[in-house]
Structures are given as structure tokens and as C-alpha cells.
Design a protein around this motif. Structure first.
Motif, short mmCIF file in Angstrom:
data_model
loop_
_atom_site.label_atom_id
_atom_site.label_comp_id
_atom_site.label_asym_id
_atom_site.label_seq_id
_atom_site.Cartn_x
_atom_site.Cartn_y
_atom_site.Cartn_z
N MET A 1 37.41 13.21 83.77
CA MET A 1 36.55 12.48 82.86
C MET A 1 35.54 11.64 83.65
SD MET A 1 37.11 12.86 79.63
CE MET A 1 38.15 14.17 79.04
N TYR B 1 33.10 8.25 83.15
CA TYR B 1 32.89 7.05 82.33
C TYR B 1 31.55 6.44 82.72
CZ TYR B 1 37.74 7.66 81.17
OH TYR B 1 38.92 8.19 80.73
N LYS C 1 31.47 9.42 72.58
CA LYS C 1 32.67 8.57 72.47
C LYS C 1 32.47 7.23 73.19
CE LYS C 1 37.59 8.37 73.39
NZ LYS C 1 38.74 9.04 73.99
N GLU D 1 32.71 7.72 77.33
CA GLU D 1 33.51 8.72 78.02
C GLU D 1 32.90 10.10 77.80
OE1 GLU D 1 38.03 8.81 77.85
OE2 GLU D 1 37.49 10.54 76.62
N TYR D 2 32.83 10.88 78.87
CA TYR D 2 32.29 12.24 78.83
C TYR D 2 33.20 13.17 79.62
CZ TYR D 2 28.20 9.19 78.32
OH TYR D 2 27.33 8.18 77.97
N GLU D 3 33.05 14.45 79.36
CA GLU D 3 33.77 15.45 80.16
C GLU D 3 33.22 15.47 81.59
OE1 GLU D 3 33.51 19.24 78.23
OE2 GLU D 3 34.35 18.44 76.36
N ASP D 4 31.89 15.40 81.70
CA ASP D 4 31.23 15.45 83.00
C ASP D 4 29.78 15.00 82.83
OD1 ASP D 4 29.90 17.68 81.84
OD2 ASP D 4 31.32 19.06 82.76
N GLN E 1 27.62 17.07 80.29
CA GLN E 1 27.81 16.70 78.89
C GLN E 1 27.09 15.39 78.60
OE1 GLN E 1 31.43 14.92 77.45
NE2 GLN E 1 31.34 16.11 75.54
N ARG E 2 27.18 14.44 79.50
CA ARG E 2 26.51 13.15 79.32
C ARG E 2 25.01 13.36 79.12
NH1 ARG E 2 22.29 9.90 80.95
NH2 ARG E 2 22.84 7.73 80.68
N ASN F 1 34.53 7.21 87.86
CA ASN F 1 35.71 8.05 87.65
C ASN F 1 36.93 7.16 87.80
OD1 ASN F 1 33.79 10.21 89.44
ND2 ASN F 1 34.57 10.87 87.47
#
Length: 108
Positions: free
Chosen positions: A1, A3, A36, A55-58, A61-62, A99
Motif C-alpha cells: 500500500m 499512503y 480512500k 490510501e492507494y494500491e500504488d 492508482q493514486r 510506505n
């Protein structure tokens, strides 16, 4: 994840406007777009600042989510309406990417 800590410096006299915008519109738009927010804070020392973590996957995605947000018709209208009578709300945005440390777990 991945952040992201976002720190907004708010123009003098515009703290109510930013809080209202988040409460009444921005959080709902974030949710609709799949963004999120982990937590949200208002400065405790009287500075005109708000802080929140997303919060993002990577990073990909952000980037994708924020591009969608910036182009969102509802967001564009909300921003315009909220700045119509009182002027700009956000003076500066600082962004920090993080991270979670592998050795740290909540509840330790």
C-alpha cells in the motif's frame, strides 16, 4: 500500500469553508470515485491547516484517481461555488508519500 499525507494551508478566515466543503461534498465525491481517506485532522495549535491521509494500491492508482477527481464535473462545480463569495480557500498543498514500515504493526 501507498499512503499520502496531504497538508493544506488555508487562507485566513476560510477554515469553516474548507471544513464545510469536505463535510458536505468532498468526502462524498472521494467515495464515489473510490478514493480512500484513512483519517483527517484539524490543526490543534491554531494554525490554519488541515491534514489527511489517503490510501492507494500504488502510485499509478493514486495518479489515476486524482486525475479523475480534478476532471469531475461535480467537484469543479463544488469548488467554484465554495470560492464564489469568499475567494480562494486553499493557499498551499503539501504532499508526502509513505510506505508503512514492515517492523511496525498497530497494537504492538
Amino acid at each position: 500500500m501507498l499512503y499520502e499525507l496531504r497538508i493544506y494551508t488555508i487562507y485566513e478566515g476560510r477554515m469553516d469553508a474548507i471544513q464545510d466543503r469536505f463535510k458536505e461534498h468532498t468526502f462524498r465525491i472521494f467515495t464515489r470515485l473510490g478514493m480512500k481517506v484513512v483519517n483527517f485532522w484539524i490543526d490543534a495549535t491554531g494554525q490554519n491547516k488541515i491534514y489527511y491521509v489517503m490510501e492507494y494500491e500504488d502510485m499509478a492508482q493514486r495518479q489515476s484517481l486524482w486525475e479523475q477527481f480534478k476532471k469531475d464535473i461535480e467537484w469543479i462545480q463544488v469548488k467554484r461555488n465554495s470560492e464564489e463569495n469568499g475567494g480562494l480557500i486553499v493557499e498551499k498543498i503539501d504532499e508526502y508519500f509513505m510506505n508503512q514500515a514492515e517492523f511496525f504493526r498497530l497494537g504492538n
